[in-house]
Enzyme design. Structure first.
Site, PDB file in Angstrom:
ATOM      1  N   ARG A  58       0.849  -1.202   0.000  1.00 33.77           N
ATOM      2  CA  ARG A  58       0.000   0.000   0.000  1.00 33.77           C
ATOM      3  C   ARG A  58       0.886   1.254   0.000  1.00 33.77           C
ATOM      4  NH1 ARG A  58      -2.913  -3.486   3.519  1.00 33.77           N
ATOM      5  NH2 ARG A  58      -2.141  -2.490   5.415  1.00 33.77           N
ATOM      6  N   LYS A 117     -12.061  14.689   5.787  1.00 32.27           N
ATOM      7  CA  LYS A 117     -13.155  14.283   4.910  1.00 32.27           C
ATOM      8  C   LYS A 117     -14.038  13.250   5.591  1.00 32.27           C
ATOM      9  CE  LYS A 117     -13.807  11.114   2.228  1.00 32.27           C
ATOM     10  NZ  LYS A 117     -13.800   9.993   1.300  1.00 32.27           N
ATOM     11  N   GLU A 128     -18.939  15.125   2.352  1.00 32.01           N
ATOM     12  CA  GLU A 128     -19.132  14.269   1.176  1.00 32.01           C
ATOM     13  C   GLU A 128     -20.438  13.467   1.249  1.00 32.01           C
ATOM     14  OE1 GLU A 128     -16.136  11.217   0.627  1.00 32.01           O
ATOM     15  OE2 GLU A 128     -16.817  10.740  -1.384  1.00 32.01           O
ATOM     16  N   LYS A 156     -18.026  17.827  -1.330  1.00 35.72           N
ATOM     17  CA  LYS A 156     -17.609  16.779  -2.280  1.00 35.72           C
ATOM     18  C   LYS A 156     -18.850  15.964  -2.634  1.00 35.72           C
ATOM     19  CE  LYS A 156     -14.575  12.740  -2.680  1.00 35.72           C
ATOM     20  NZ  LYS A 156     -13.229  12.232  -2.502  1.00 35.72           N
TER      21      LYS A 156
HETATM   22  C1  5MM Z   1     -16.753   7.719  -2.987  1.00 38.67           C
HETATM   23  O1  5MM Z   1     -15.462   7.485  -2.585  1.00 38.67           O
HETATM   24  C2  5MM Z   1     -14.609   8.616  -2.487  1.00 38.67           C
HETATM   25  C3  5MM Z   1     -14.259   9.148  -3.843  1.00 38.67           C
HETATM   26  O2  5MM Z   1     -13.772   8.082  -4.618  1.00 38.67           O
HETATM   27  P1  5MM Z   1     -14.281   7.866  -6.115  1.00 38.67           P
HETATM   28  O3  5MM Z   1     -13.819   9.079  -6.884  1.00 38.67           O
HETATM   29  O4  5MM Z   1     -13.587   6.614  -6.523  1.00 38.67           O
HETATM   30  O5  5MM Z   1     -15.751   7.743  -6.081  1.00 38.67           O
HETATM   31  C4  5MM Z   1     -13.327   8.187  -1.739  1.00 38.67           C
HETATM   32  O6  5MM Z   1     -12.667   9.289  -1.178  1.00 38.67           O
HETATM   33  C5  5MM Z   1     -13.664   7.190  -0.653  1.00 38.67           C
HETATM   34  O7  5MM Z   1     -14.343   7.842   0.360  1.00 38.67           O
HETATM   35  C6  5MM Z   1     -12.359   6.572  -0.179  1.00 38.67           C
HETATM   36  O8  5MM Z   1     -11.803   5.861  -1.248  1.00 38.67           O
HETATM   37  C7  5MM Z   1     -12.502   5.692   1.056  1.00 38.67           C
HETATM   38  O9  5MM Z   1     -13.353   4.651   0.807  1.00 38.67           O
HETATM   39  P2  5MM Z   1     -13.612   3.517   1.911  1.00 38.67           P
HETATM   40  O10 5MM Z   1     -14.789   2.758   1.359  1.00 38.67           O
HETATM   41  O11 5MM Z   1     -12.400   2.664   1.975  1.00 38.67           O
HETATM   42  O12 5MM Z   1     -13.919   4.177   3.220  1.00 38.67           O
END
Ligand code: 5MM
Length: 337
Positions: free
Chosen positions: A45, A133, A174, A216
């Protein structure tokens, strides 16, 4: 506190720049790495995030990066802590602070993580984070989203935003209306309008400073499994119409999530919003995860020898999205760049 928040907003609202979401939890990162047959470990990662965060001149396109907690304490190949590396490049480091989703009895999901948030923010601040966020989700089906989840998510997003501002951290709020389903774009528009209205009502009730907040949202778009999917102009037009109806002009920046759109679609939609010939009272940009990362991930395949190709793919998407924030993107750039 206000001057700290104002400075962060100033550093994050920059014409031609947007935000990279690199804040996948371990579970999501593991899924992404599995798609390229790479085992998910702390080290893989780190390597993956290093490709994007160390990409040469990435600061031309990014003003902020949302990190996951684990990444805060990891170092680039050059031995620099990632938040420090970003700050050195003039990119603001931020952090995902929600604790993920939990199931409700009716099949909907709420977001965990308000407990102890203030203390965690103090720790994140020490690591260099200047914004945070929090993601809430809404699924579209005959019975959802329910009025109850719209209300609960709005209240939790508002509480989170207030706590962030009290700690000198800019909140990214968001609310994601999920793309999954067979619904029409009109249904998505109705739901998005209700969701955003509830979110801004709650932010106001909680006395959140709107001018020191970033939104967002998801775009207004047809369900992924819908037989008839709206075209680029319609997505852009309905999205901006809905935002204008619900979002006060003092909000400084709207940074969309990509939400399962292809990288090309996400760029084209953002670009079209800037070519509608409409005045946009806020800065309109991106905060994509998948739409920025997918080509890089596929080019990397977990192999060291592919790092230059992966960085090239990542910088290409970052540049095209940067152009889209100014309405300067065109489809043929996909071939030439
Ligand atoms: C919706 O997910 C967020 C934006 O990603 P996309 O542009 O791929 O839609 C993203 O910031 C999301 O919140 C993070 O990847 C964290 O996701 P998880 O599910 O691991 O909490």
């Amino acid at each position: 506190m206000d001057s700290e928040l104002k400075l962060t907003i100033k550093d994050m609202v920059v014409v031609g720049k947007g935000i990279l979401a690199a804040d996948e939890s371990v579970k999501t990162a593991t899924k992404r790495l599995a798609s390229i047959n790479t085992e998910s470990t702390e080290e893989t990662r780190r390597q993956y995030r290093n490709i994007m965060l160390s990409a040469p001149q990435v600061e031309k396109y990014l003003c902020g990066v949302i990190l996951f907690e684990e990444t805060l304490h990891q170092k680039s190949d050059n031995g620099m802590l990632f938040p420090k590396l970003l700050a050195k490049k003039g990119i603001v480091p931020g952090i995902k602070v929600d604790g993920g989703l939990a199931d409700l009895d009716n099949g909907e999901q709420y977001t965990k993580g308000l407990e102890g948030l203030g203390n965690r923010l103090e720790e994140y601040k020490k690591s260099g984070c200047r914004f945070a966020k929090w993601r809430a989700v809404y699924s579209i089906s005959e019975k959802t989203p329910s009025p109850a989840i719209i209300q609960r998510n709005a209240e939790d997003l508002a509480k989170y935003a207030r706590i962030c501002q009290e700690h000198g951290i800019v909140p990214i709020v968001e609310p994601e209306v999920l793309i999954d389903g067979t619904h029409s774009i009109i249904k998505c528009q109705e739901v998005t309008e209700k969701v955003l209205k509830a979110v801004f009502d709650a932010l106001n009730k909680e006395n959140v400073a709107i001018d020191l907040t970033i939104l967002k949202p998801s775009m207004v778009i047809s369900g992924k499994q819908s037989d008839i999917r709206a075209g680029v102009q319609e997505v852009a037009g309905r999205t901006i119409k809905t935002l204008k109806k619900t979002i006060p002009s003092e909000l400084p920046s709207i940074n969309f999530l990509s939400g399962g759109q292809s990288p090309e679609e996400a760029t084209a939609h953002l670009n079209a919003m800037h070519t509608l010939n409409e005045h946009l009272p806020w800065y309109v940009s991106f905060s994509y995860a998948r739409a920025l990362q997918e080509p890089a991930l596929n080019a990397w395949k977990g192999k060291n020898e592919n790092i230059p190709a992966a960085q090239k793919a990542f910088l290409k998407r970052a540049k095209l999205n940067s152009l889209a924030t100014m309405g300067k993107y065109s489809e043929d750039m996909e071939k030439n760049e």
